[in-house]
Scaffold this active site. Sequence first.
Site, PDB file in Angstrom:
ATOM      1  N   HIS A   1       4.053   1.306   2.210  1.00  0.00           N
ATOM      2  CA  HIS A   1       5.242   0.632   1.662  1.00  0.00           C
ATOM      3  C   HIS A   1       5.872   1.490   0.558  1.00  0.00           C
ATOM      4  O   HIS A   1       7.092   1.614   0.468  1.00  0.00           O
ATOM      5  CB  HIS A   1       4.859  -0.713   1.033  1.00  0.00           C
ATOM      6  CG  HIS A   1       4.305  -1.710   1.999  1.00  0.00           C
ATOM      7  ND1 HIS A   1       2.992  -2.117   1.967  1.00  0.00           N
ATOM      8  CD2 HIS A   1       4.893  -2.391   3.012  1.00  0.00           C
ATOM      9  CE1 HIS A   1       2.795  -3.008   2.914  1.00  0.00           C
ATOM     10  NE2 HIS A   1       3.921  -3.193   3.574  1.00  0.00           N
TER      11      HIS A   1
ATOM     12  N   HIS B   1       0.861  -1.176   0.000  1.00  0.00           N
ATOM     13  CA  HIS B   1       0.000   0.000   0.000  1.00  0.00           C
ATOM     14  C   HIS B   1       0.905   1.236   0.000  1.00  0.00           C
ATOM     15  O   HIS B   1       2.139   1.118  -0.052  1.00  0.00           O
ATOM     16  CB  HIS B   1      -0.941  -0.024   1.209  1.00  0.00           C
ATOM     17  CG  HIS B   1      -0.247  -0.293   2.510  1.00  0.00           C
ATOM     18  ND1 HIS B   1       0.633   0.597   3.072  1.00  0.00           N
ATOM     19  CD2 HIS B   1      -0.284  -1.361   3.344  1.00  0.00           C
ATOM     20  CE1 HIS B   1       1.090   0.114   4.203  1.00  0.00           C
ATOM     21  NE2 HIS B   1       0.569  -1.089   4.394  1.00  0.00           N
TER      22      HIS B   1
ATOM     23  N   LYS C   1       5.085   3.037  11.720  1.00  0.00           N
ATOM     24  CA  LYS C   1       3.815   2.471  12.208  1.00  0.00           C
ATOM     25  C   LYS C   1       4.127   1.323  13.154  1.00  0.00           C
ATOM     26  O   LYS C   1       3.479   1.142  14.179  1.00  0.00           O
ATOM     27  CB  LYS C   1       2.964   2.003  11.020  1.00  0.00           C
ATOM     28  CG  LYS C   1       1.490   2.108  11.273  1.00  0.00           C
ATOM     29  CD  LYS C   1       0.794   0.821  11.585  1.00  0.00           C
ATOM     30  CE  LYS C   1       0.958  -0.231  10.547  1.00  0.00           C
ATOM     31  NZ  LYS C   1       0.679  -1.551  11.125  1.00  0.00           N
ATOM     32  N   ASP C   2       5.148   0.516  12.805  1.00  0.00           N
ATOM     33  CA  ASP C   2       5.586  -0.579  13.673  1.00  0.00           C
ATOM     34  C   ASP C   2       6.765  -0.059  14.507  1.00  0.00           C
ATOM     35  O   ASP C   2       7.917  -0.468  14.315  1.00  0.00           O
ATOM     36  CB  ASP C   2       5.995  -1.784  12.825  1.00  0.00           C
ATOM     37  CG  ASP C   2       4.823  -2.305  12.024  1.00  0.00           C
ATOM     38  OD1 ASP C   2       3.847  -2.748  12.629  1.00  0.00           O
ATOM     39  OD2 ASP C   2       4.866  -2.249  10.775  1.00  0.00           O
TER      40      ASP C   2
HETATM   41  O1  PAF Z   1       6.968  -5.035   8.938  1.00  0.00           O
HETATM   42  C1  PAF Z   1       6.908  -6.058   8.219  1.00  0.00           C
HETATM   43  O2  PAF Z   1       6.286  -6.075   7.148  1.00  0.00           O
HETATM   44  C2  PAF Z   1       7.608  -7.317   8.683  1.00  0.00           C
HETATM   45  O3  PAF Z   1       7.543  -7.455  10.071  1.00  0.00           O
HETATM   46  C3  PAF Z   1       9.048  -7.430   8.173  1.00  0.00           C
HETATM   47  C4  PAF Z   1       9.925  -6.317   8.714  1.00  0.00           C
HETATM   48  C5  PAF Z   1       9.066  -7.388   6.654  1.00  0.00           C
HETATM   49  C6  PAF Z   1       9.661  -8.764   8.632  1.00  0.00           C
HETATM   50  O4  PAF Z   1       8.929  -9.853   8.161  1.00  0.00           O
END
Ligand code: PAF
Length: 281
Positions: free
Chosen positions: A28, A25, A140-141
């Site tokens: 990314h 999306h 976000k993470d």
């Molecule tokens: O954030 C993500 O999409 C995933 O946790 C990652 C960093 C690609 C690891 O699988």
Amino acid sequence: MKQVARQARAEERPAGFVPTMGALHEGHLSLVRAALAECRPVIVSIFVNPTQFGPQEDFQKYPRTLEADRKRLEEAGVDYLFAPEIAEMYPQGFRTWVNVEGLSDRLEGRVRPGHFRGVTTVVLKLLSIVQPQKAFFGRKDAQQARLIQQMARDLHLDSEIIVCPIVREPDGLAMSSRNAYLNPDERCAATVLYHALDGARRSMERGERDALRLVAAMREVMRAEPLAQPDYVELVDAETLEPVTRLRGTCLALLAARIGTVRLIDNLLIEERDGTFLATI
Ligand code: PAF
């Protein structure tokens, strides 16, 4: 991929890497654009990593849209897409795991035991294969980004870890591949995470420095949404991820909630600069 990576290291510009699980999306694509602005080649991986999903989680139904993703990446100008198979990433007899002690069992790690062990292991494996000078992750993470920065520091990795801003829908909902699971009522209710954080941001801008009061106000907003079941609402130090009682230095307000059956996370970054606080949602 390793051969391409070796060639890339000989180039003048740094190689950039954006690891993803696909179902791409705008969030990314913002990482891809950040990578393209400073790096060449830019490599994106798509790998739905089984080891970061718990037994009751959505590994099987996680959206897989490889062809559409490939097209979007090509249009964006990405040089390489690395989409390995599970058996290549975890061949039989695989035994080595990476765990960032202390930071990985709080917050998301408490609700999703083993999740971060899977994340840091796969990210280290991807970084070892691709060996980029710069790797791009979304804020976000935020806990994931913090753990990966710690891992890179502790293990003397050559990759610089760059954390990019959250990309939001026009109504404030943070972009996530899991938003695709929300039905129309849940989609409406899901903005409660943004509203809770934005309320905290506004109180902070009016001078509130008491973290406990900010957390209480965010909990109140979450409670008012019947479709939301919060897992946690915390205000923590951005380095240690320990709860704070007053705003100081760099802090994160972190939220996780189930909206119906869909689990979403979001956060607000609060930075103290020369005695004033700046909140970035
Ligand atoms: O954030 C993500 O999409 C995933 O946790 C990652 C960093 C690609 C690891 O699988």
